[in-house]
Motif scaffolding. Structure first.
Motif, PDB file in Angstrom:
ATOM      1  N   GLU A  36       6.389  -3.893 -11.203  1.00  0.00           N
ATOM      2  CA  GLU A  36       6.268  -3.106 -12.426  1.00  0.00           C
ATOM      3  C   GLU A  36       7.051  -3.779 -13.538  1.00  0.00           C
ATOM      4  O   GLU A  36       8.055  -4.454 -13.294  1.00  0.00           O
ATOM      5  CB  GLU A  36       6.783  -1.678 -12.221  1.00  0.00           C
ATOM      6  CG  GLU A  36       5.898  -0.824 -11.346  1.00  0.00           C
ATOM      7  CD  GLU A  36       6.288   0.641 -11.393  1.00  0.00           C
ATOM      8  OE1 GLU A  36       6.925   1.052 -12.396  1.00  0.00           O
ATOM      9  OE2 GLU A  36       5.974   1.376 -10.439  1.00  0.00           O
ATOM     10  N   GLU A  52      -0.152  -3.739  -7.623  1.00  0.00           N
ATOM     11  CA  GLU A  52      -0.043  -3.404  -6.198  1.00  0.00           C
ATOM     12  C   GLU A  52      -1.139  -4.160  -5.466  1.00  0.00           C
ATOM     13  O   GLU A  52      -2.317  -3.797  -5.541  1.00  0.00           O
ATOM     14  CB  GLU A  52      -0.178  -1.909  -5.973  1.00  0.00           C
ATOM     15  CG  GLU A  52       0.081  -1.478  -4.532  1.00  0.00           C
ATOM     16  CD  GLU A  52       0.136   0.029  -4.354  1.00  0.00           C
ATOM     17  OE1 GLU A  52       0.133   0.477  -3.197  1.00  0.00           O
ATOM     18  OE2 GLU A  52       0.176   0.749  -5.379  1.00  0.00           O
ATOM     19  N   LYS A  89       1.570  -2.309 -13.977  1.00  0.00           N
ATOM     20  CA  LYS A  89       1.731  -1.944 -12.574  1.00  0.00           C
ATOM     21  C   LYS A  89       0.825  -2.832 -11.724  1.00  0.00           C
ATOM     22  O   LYS A  89      -0.358  -2.977 -12.011  1.00  0.00           O
ATOM     23  CB  LYS A  89       1.369  -0.473 -12.341  1.00  0.00           C
ATOM     24  CG  LYS A  89       2.315   0.517 -13.010  1.00  0.00           C
ATOM     25  CD  LYS A  89       1.905   1.949 -12.691  1.00  0.00           C
ATOM     26  CE  LYS A  89       2.849   2.950 -13.344  1.00  0.00           C
ATOM     27  NZ  LYS A  89       2.437   4.362 -13.029  1.00  0.00           N
ATOM     28  N   GLU A 137      -3.035  -2.545 -15.218  1.00  0.00           N
ATOM     29  CA  GLU A 137      -2.833  -2.099 -13.838  1.00  0.00           C
ATOM     30  C   GLU A 137      -3.764  -2.868 -12.906  1.00  0.00           C
ATOM     31  O   GLU A 137      -4.931  -3.084 -13.227  1.00  0.00           O
ATOM     32  CB  GLU A 137      -3.091  -0.598 -13.721  1.00  0.00           C
ATOM     33  CG  GLU A 137      -2.779  -0.033 -12.343  1.00  0.00           C
ATOM     34  CD  GLU A 137      -2.819   1.487 -12.301  1.00  0.00           C
ATOM     35  OE1 GLU A 137      -2.662   2.047 -11.196  1.00  0.00           O
ATOM     36  OE2 GLU A 137      -2.999   2.104 -13.369  1.00  0.00           O
ATOM     37  N   ASN A 193       2.520  -4.915   1.376  1.00  0.00           N
ATOM     38  CA  ASN A 193       2.087  -4.377   0.096  1.00  0.00           C
ATOM     39  C   ASN A 193       3.069  -4.834  -0.978  1.00  0.00           C
ATOM     40  O   ASN A 193       4.224  -4.426  -0.994  1.00  0.00           O
ATOM     41  CB  ASN A 193       2.044  -2.849   0.166  1.00  0.00           C
ATOM     42  CG  ASN A 193       1.331  -2.247  -1.019  1.00  0.00           C
ATOM     43  OD1 ASN A 193       0.385  -2.819  -1.541  1.00  0.00           O
ATOM     44  ND2 ASN A 193       1.786  -1.090  -1.464  1.00  0.00           N
ATOM     45  N   GLN A 245       4.415  -4.745  -4.635  1.00  0.00           N
ATOM     46  CA  GLN A 245       4.405  -3.866  -5.793  1.00  0.00           C
ATOM     47  C   GLN A 245       5.328  -4.427  -6.879  1.00  0.00           C
ATOM     48  O   GLN A 245       6.483  -4.741  -6.615  1.00  0.00           O
ATOM     49  CB  GLN A 245       4.856  -2.452  -5.417  1.00  0.00           C
ATOM     50  CG  GLN A 245       3.896  -1.736  -4.481  1.00  0.00           C
ATOM     51  CD  GLN A 245       4.361  -0.332  -4.156  1.00  0.00           C
ATOM     52  OE1 GLN A 245       5.499  -0.119  -3.761  1.00  0.00           O
ATOM     53  NE2 GLN A 245       3.479   0.638  -4.316  1.00  0.00           N
ATOM     54  N   ASN A 262      -4.846  -3.169  -8.661  1.00  0.00           N
ATOM     55  CA  ASN A 262      -4.773  -2.642  -7.304  1.00  0.00           C
ATOM     56  C   ASN A 262      -5.700  -3.435  -6.402  1.00  0.00           C
ATOM     57  O   ASN A 262      -6.900  -3.526  -6.676  1.00  0.00           O
ATOM     58  CB  ASN A 262      -5.174  -1.165  -7.269  1.00  0.00           C
ATOM     59  CG  ASN A 262      -4.172  -0.273  -7.965  1.00  0.00           C
ATOM     60  OD1 ASN A 262      -3.119   0.021  -7.420  1.00  0.00           O
ATOM     61  ND2 ASN A 262      -4.495   0.141  -9.181  1.00  0.00           N
TER      62      ASN A 262
END
Length: 250
Positions: A31, A44, A42, A109, A27, A29, A111
């Motif tokens: 920022e 991810e 963000k 963002e 994963n 990540q 995801n």
């Protein structure tokens, strides 16, 4: 007794083969820097760890999606996620310098998740949201499909041997789900298909439940209507898929 031992051995062997066929992901990540004059970013997403062509292809594809969404400075040759984050930040800070009292905070963002994987295919869903001022932000879903054996990202039409047949089949299902009468124009109930002609969405992918199709906001309807989704079971669409991508379900 020997039959039981043999059966257990075959089950374990099958489980090991299935496990080995799966790619290895971590994963990832990221920022943005925290400061009063910084936008909020963000990220991810899954990051493939295998030293294979398909792992590299997946990582490049996800990187390009994020870079294209974040890059604001056309004059810059941005080809990394860090560079795109800096471009997004620089554009926001430049706007603040010009219109400090009127500038609202920017945000972005991302995801990502793996929604399907077998020996041949892997599908990844990437949700993104950005706000750069205005009445509201914009969210979108991107579906990416990859052929693990060939190490390639697949275009939608490359999934099918009968693409035109799949389009016709999908239109029929779309009309049923959205209550658009068969004998009327596809836009008769308020949709906004180009040239009054049904079209597949940009995003098509595999899930455990079937082929998923996602029309993002503004693609065929207003922002207020939100995304429009359709899932077609494999037993109904297998006849349209290329032989290597057909999925057998119980």
């Amino acid at each position: 007794m020997r039959k039981i031992v043999l059966l257990i051995f075959l089950l374990v062997l099958n489980l090991c083969c299935e496990t080995e066929s799966k790619l290895t992901f971590e994963n990832l990540q990221l920022e943005n820097e925290k400061c009063d004059a910084c936008p909020e970013i963000k990220i991810e997403i899954p990051h493939a760890l295998d030293e294979t062509r398909i792992a590299e292809t997946i990582n490049i594809a996800l990187k390009e999606e994020i870079v294209n969404a974040l890059k604001f400075e056309d004059s810059l040759d941005v080809n990394t996620i860090d560079g795109a984050m800096k471009s997004f930040t620089n554009s926001y800070q430049e706007l603040r310098r010009k219109f400090n009292d009127e500038t609202v905070g920017w945000e972005a963002e991302f995801n990502g998740e793996i929604i399907f994987e077998n020996d041949r295919l892997i599908s990844i869903l990437l949700n993104s949201y950005s706000f750069t001022g205005g009445a509201h932000g914009y969210g979108a879903t991107t579906l990416l499909n990859f052929d693990k054996q060939k190490g390639l990202e697949l275009e939608n039409h490359e999934l099918f041997h009968d693409f035109e047949g799949f389009i016709a089949f999908t239109e029929n299902n779309f009309r049923i789900k959205q209550n658009v009468p068969t004998e009327t124009n596809i836009n008769s109930t308020g949709f906004m298909f180009t040239n009054d002609t049904f079209q597949l969405p940009e995003n098509i992918g595999f899930t455990e439940n079937g082929i998923q199709l996602i029309y993002n906001q503004y693609e065929i309807a207003s922002y207020a209507d939100g995304p429009i989704e359709l899932v077609l079971p494999f037993n109904e669409v297998n006849s349209f898929l290329k032989e290597g991508y057909v999925l057998i379900t119980d």
